[in-house]
Design an enzyme around this catalytic site. Structure first.
Site, PDB file in Angstrom:
ATOM      1  CB  SER A 149     -46.280  16.434 -29.840  1.00 36.07           C
ATOM      2  OG  SER A 149     -46.239  17.169 -31.053  1.00 36.07           O
ATOM      3  CE1 TYR A 162     -49.709  20.180 -27.736  1.00 35.26           C
ATOM      4  CE2 TYR A 162     -48.173  20.283 -29.580  1.00 35.26           C
ATOM      5  CZ  TYR A 162     -49.107  19.583 -28.835  1.00 35.26           C
ATOM      6  OH  TYR A 162     -49.431  18.295 -29.186  1.00 35.26           O
TER       7      TYR A 162
END
Length: 254
Positions: A149, A162
């Site tokens: 990501s 995250y």
């Protein structure tokens, strides 16, 4: 040579195949001629996807698997090998996202993200590395694709854990290239920006969910199919070409 010609007859494993990027990637690889093992926890969705791919003339099997459980991964490997034999393409896509301030002390969320996004990637890697290196040794293309990501290198408030798990995936991919590249296994790291998937549905913080909803209203997001198309292109390159690290963003996302 076309993408389809280079992907035909390959055997792929896609984790997180029950939704989003995983589902779209499985469809794309099957459409290009690969046999695809669909791994995820939601059996009903996997069965539906496998039936859809088969009806369209492709080959797919549904394999219920939880990447946070070693015994489940071991059983999945056996099921894949029994059905399709050796694997030469692995898409490590399974992931979860639970944003909250670190001060909230959500150890439950931290644990799930680390177990799924990092340790799960390692379990799948360990399960299929021997297959990949054997395929490469036989002169066949061999690919490991890790879905990371942009949170791996861009800091977003309240997404610290995250982002840390995705940064670990990006760094792991870079390190793996030093180990597997000399053995002719390609390692590719894909970093999507704002993408319309089910990940936001699990956010239990109303304020953060509202912020993310606002981003989707302001920015035309990527679709899961956009990421799948990139993955399919990446693994269809001539075997001496490794698209090692790709960042893919919506045009309006800075």
């Amino acid at each position: 040579m076309s993408n389809t010609a280079r992907t035909a007859a390959r055997t792929a494993v896609v984790t997180g195949a029950a939704s989003g990027i995983g589902t779209a990637t499985a469809r794309a690889l099957a459409a290009d001629g690969a046999r695809v093992a669909l791994l995820a926890r939601r059996t009903d969705r996997l069965d539906t996807l496998a039936a859809e791919i088969t009806a369209a003339g492709g080959q797919a099997i549904a394999v219920t698997a939880d990447v946070t459980d070693q015994a489940s991964v071991d059983a999945a490997v056996k099921a894949v090998h029994d059905a399709f034999g050796r694997v030469d393409l692995v898409v490590n896509n399974a992931g979860v996202m639970f944003p909250n301030p670190v001060a909230a002390g959500r150890v439950d969320e931290w644990t799930r993200m680390i177990d799924t996004n990092l340790t799960g990637v390692l379990r799948v890697l360990d399960a299929f590395t021997a297959d990949l290196t054997a395929a490469a040794a036989d002169g066949q293309p061999a690919d490991l694709v890790n879905v990371s990501s942009i949170a791996s290198h861009i800091a977003f408030p309240d997404y610290a854990v995250y982002g840390a798990t995705k940064a670990a995936v990006t760094q792991l991919s870079a390190a793996l290239r030093t180990e597997l590249g000399p053995r002719d296994v390609r390692v590719s790291n894909i970093e999507p920006g704002l993408t319309d998937t089910e990940l936001p549905h699990a956010i239990d913080n109303p304020e953060l969910r509202g912020q993310l909803d606002g981003m989707f209203q302001q920015i035309p997001s990527l679709t899961a199919e956009d990421i799948a198309e990139l993955i399919a292109f990446t693994v269809s390159r001539p075997k001496h070409v490794n698209l090692r690290h790709t960042v893919i963003l919506p045009t309006r996302q800075a």
